[in-house]
Design a protein around this motif. Sequence first.
Motif, PDB file in Angstrom:
ATOM      1  N   SER A 109       0.809  -1.206   0.000  1.00 37.84           N
ATOM      2  CA  SER A 109       0.000   0.000   0.000  1.00 37.84           C
ATOM      3  C   SER A 109       0.847   1.263   0.000  1.00 37.84           C
ATOM      4  CB  SER A 109      -0.942   0.006   1.204  1.00 37.84           C
ATOM      5  OG  SER A 109      -0.186   0.018   2.398  1.00 37.84           O
ATOM      6  N   ALA A 110       2.157   1.142   0.069  1.00 40.00           N
ATOM      7  CA  ALA A 110       3.033   2.308   0.120  1.00 40.00           C
ATOM      8  C   ALA A 110       2.889   3.242  -1.075  1.00 40.00           C
ATOM      9  CB  ALA A 110       4.489   1.868   0.292  1.00 40.00           C
ATOM     10  N   PRO A 111       2.776   2.740  -2.322  1.00 41.97           N
ATOM     11  CA  PRO A 111       2.647   3.669  -3.446  1.00 41.97           C
ATOM     12  C   PRO A 111       1.421   4.568  -3.335  1.00 41.97           C
ATOM     13  CG  PRO A 111       3.197   1.489  -4.266  1.00 41.97           C
ATOM     14  CD  PRO A 111       2.919   1.363  -2.791  1.00 41.97           C
ATOM     15  N   ALA A 112       0.350   4.076  -2.732  1.00 40.60           N
ATOM     16  CA  ALA A 112      -0.860   4.878  -2.602  1.00 40.60           C
ATOM     17  C   ALA A 112      -0.669   6.011  -1.602  1.00 40.60           C
ATOM     18  CB  ALA A 112      -2.026   3.994  -2.171  1.00 40.60           C
ATOM     19  N   ALA A 113       0.281   5.852  -0.709  1.00 40.21           N
ATOM     20  CA  ALA A 113       0.459   6.850   0.339  1.00 40.21           C
ATOM     21  C   ALA A 113       1.458   7.934  -0.038  1.00 40.21           C
ATOM     22  CB  ALA A 113       0.915   6.157   1.625  1.00 40.21           C
ATOM     23  N   THR A 114       2.139   7.794  -1.161  1.00 45.90           N
ATOM     24  CA  THR A 114       3.121   8.801  -1.538  1.00 45.90           C
ATOM     25  C   THR A 114       2.415  10.092  -1.895  1.00 45.90           C
ATOM     26  OG1 THR A 114       3.107   8.001  -3.816  1.00 45.90           O
ATOM     27  CG2 THR A 114       4.857   7.173  -2.373  1.00 45.90           C
ATOM     28  N   ALA A 115       2.992  11.215  -1.467  1.00 46.38           N
ATOM     29  CA  ALA A 115       2.355  12.502  -1.690  1.00 46.38           C
ATOM     30  C   ALA A 115       3.211  13.399  -2.567  1.00 46.38           C
ATOM     31  CB  ALA A 115       2.065  13.170  -0.358  1.00 46.38           C
ATOM     32  N   THR A 116       4.169  12.845  -3.258  1.00 48.72           N
ATOM     33  CA  THR A 116       5.021  13.654  -4.121  1.00 48.72           C
ATOM     34  C   THR A 116       4.277  13.999  -5.404  1.00 48.72           C
ATOM     35  OG1 THR A 116       5.980  11.671  -5.129  1.00 48.72           O
ATOM     36  CG2 THR A 116       7.133  12.612  -3.231  1.00 48.72           C
ATOM     37  N   ALA A 117       4.583  15.157  -5.933  1.00 50.50           N
ATOM     38  CA  ALA A 117       3.952  15.583  -7.175  1.00 50.50           C
ATOM     39  C   ALA A 117       4.505  14.759  -8.339  1.00 50.50           C
ATOM     40  CB  ALA A 117       4.221  17.061  -7.418  1.00 50.50           C
ATOM     41  N   PRO A 118       3.643  14.391  -9.275  1.00 52.78           N
ATOM     42  CA  PRO A 118       4.130  13.652 -10.441  1.00 52.78           C
ATOM     43  C   PRO A 118       5.051  14.526 -11.281  1.00 52.78           C
ATOM     44  CG  PRO A 118       1.747  13.997 -10.554  1.00 52.78           C
ATOM     45  CD  PRO A 118       2.224  14.615  -9.301  1.00 52.78           C
ATOM     46  N   GLN A 119       5.959  13.890 -11.991  1.00 51.62           N
ATOM     47  CA  GLN A 119       6.898  14.645 -12.821  1.00 51.62           C
ATOM     48  C   GLN A 119       6.319  14.970 -14.192  1.00 51.62           C
ATOM     49  OE1 GLN A 119      10.857  13.190 -12.911  1.00 51.62           O
ATOM     50  NE2 GLN A 119      11.012  13.051 -10.704  1.00 51.62           N
ATOM     51  N   SER A 120       5.264  14.267 -14.589  1.00 53.16           N
ATOM     52  CA  SER A 120       4.659  14.540 -15.884  1.00 53.16           C
ATOM     53  C   SER A 120       3.211  14.063 -15.888  1.00 53.16           C
ATOM     54  CB  SER A 120       5.429  13.813 -16.998  1.00 53.16           C
ATOM     55  OG  SER A 120       5.265  12.402 -16.864  1.00 53.16           O
ATOM     56  N   PHE A 121       2.477  14.505 -16.877  1.00 53.21           N
ATOM     57  CA  PHE A 121       1.095  14.078 -17.070  1.00 53.21           C
ATOM     58  C   PHE A 121       1.048  12.567 -17.259  1.00 53.21           C
ATOM     59  CE2 PHE A 121      -2.408  13.031 -19.929  1.00 53.21           C
ATOM     60  CZ  PHE A 121      -3.480  13.599 -19.274  1.00 53.21           C
ATOM     61  N   GLU A 122       1.971  12.052 -18.077  1.00 53.15           N
ATOM     62  CA  GLU A 122       1.996  10.625 -18.364  1.00 53.15           C
ATOM     63  C   GLU A 122       2.275   9.804 -17.102  1.00 53.15           C
ATOM     64  OE1 GLU A 122       2.447  12.927 -21.978  1.00 53.15           O
ATOM     65  OE2 GLU A 122       3.597  12.977 -20.129  1.00 53.15           O
ATOM     66  N   GLN A 123       3.184  10.294 -16.267  1.00 50.90           N
ATOM     67  CA  GLN A 123       3.490   9.607 -15.019  1.00 50.90           C
ATOM     68  C   GLN A 123       2.266   9.604 -14.099  1.00 50.90           C
ATOM     69  OE1 GLN A 123       6.284  11.518 -12.373  1.00 50.90           O
ATOM     70  NE2 GLN A 123       6.892   9.573 -11.461  1.00 50.90           N
ATOM     71  N   ALA A 124       1.576  10.723 -14.044  1.00 49.00           N
ATOM     72  CA  ALA A 124       0.372  10.816 -13.214  1.00 49.00           C
ATOM     73  C   ALA A 124      -0.696   9.852 -13.705  1.00 49.00           C
ATOM     74  CB  ALA A 124      -0.160  12.251 -13.214  1.00 49.00           C
ATOM     75  N   MET A 125      -0.884   9.772 -15.008  1.00 51.43           N
ATOM     76  CA  MET A 125      -1.879   8.854 -15.566  1.00 51.43           C
ATOM     77  C   MET A 125      -1.514   7.403 -15.286  1.00 51.43           C
ATOM     78  SD  MET A 125      -4.431  10.503 -16.819  1.00 51.43           S
ATOM     79  CE  MET A 125      -5.215   9.261 -17.827  1.00 51.43           C
ATOM     80  N   ALA A 126      -0.231   7.065 -15.391  1.00 56.45           N
ATOM     81  CA  ALA A 126       0.213   5.695 -15.126  1.00 56.45           C
ATOM     82  C   ALA A 126      -0.019   5.342 -13.654  1.00 56.45           C
ATOM     83  CB  ALA A 126       1.680   5.535 -15.491  1.00 56.45           C
ATOM     84  N   GLU A 127       0.303   6.269 -12.760  1.00 52.78           N
ATOM     85  CA  GLU A 127       0.091   6.020 -11.331  1.00 52.78           C
ATOM     86  C   GLU A 127      -1.393   5.894 -11.030  1.00 52.78           C
ATOM     87  OE1 GLU A 127       0.965   7.936  -6.923  1.00 52.78           O
ATOM     88  OE2 GLU A 127       1.971   8.814  -8.656  1.00 52.78           O
ATOM     89  N   LEU A 128      -2.193   6.730 -11.663  1.00 50.22           N
ATOM     90  CA  LEU A 128      -3.639   6.676 -11.464  1.00 50.22           C
ATOM     91  C   LEU A 128      -4.198   5.329 -11.926  1.00 50.22           C
ATOM     92  CD1 LEU A 128      -6.088   8.265 -10.487  1.00 50.22           C
ATOM     93  CD2 LEU A 128      -6.263   9.261 -12.774  1.00 50.22           C
ATOM     94  N   ALA A 129      -3.731   4.858 -13.072  1.00 52.48           N
ATOM     95  CA  ALA A 129      -4.177   3.554 -13.575  1.00 52.48           C
ATOM     96  C   ALA A 129      -3.788   2.437 -12.609  1.00 52.48           C
ATOM     97  CB  ALA A 129      -3.590   3.297 -14.957  1.00 52.48           C
ATOM     98  N   GLN A 130      -2.590   2.534 -12.052  1.00 51.09           N
ATOM     99  CA  GLN A 130      -2.125   1.535 -11.091  1.00 51.09           C
ATOM    100  C   GLN A 130      -2.998   1.558  -9.828  1.00 51.09           C
ATOM    101  OE1 GLN A 130       1.829   2.237  -9.630  1.00 51.09           O
ATOM    102  NE2 GLN A 130       2.059   0.153  -8.862  1.00 51.09           N
TER     103      GLN A 130
END
Length: 84
Positions: free
Chosen positions: A5-26
């Motif tokens: 569950s650690a990835p869900a708790a990270t509060a760092t800003a995404p480095q790109s739109f694509e990275q944010a979308m990939a994390e959101l999908a995960q």
Amino acid sequence: MTADSAPAATATAPQSFEQAMAELAQLVTQMESGALPLEASVAAYARGSELVKYCAAQLEKVESQVKVLEGDMLKPFSDDEAAQ
């Protein structure tokens, strides 16, 4: 909380739109699996909400840039134009 569950708790800003979308999908995949405990699910939902806001802001910024480039004459894309 587990290491899963650690990835869900990270509060760092995404480095790109694509990275944010990939994390959101995960996050969506993890939440849909039903394997996350309640606390991790809430954290994943909160992170997903932050990512959605980030993506929406990025899209608005790009839309503004396109409007400037197009001289504020944006036209809706139609199937008729694609066929030509």
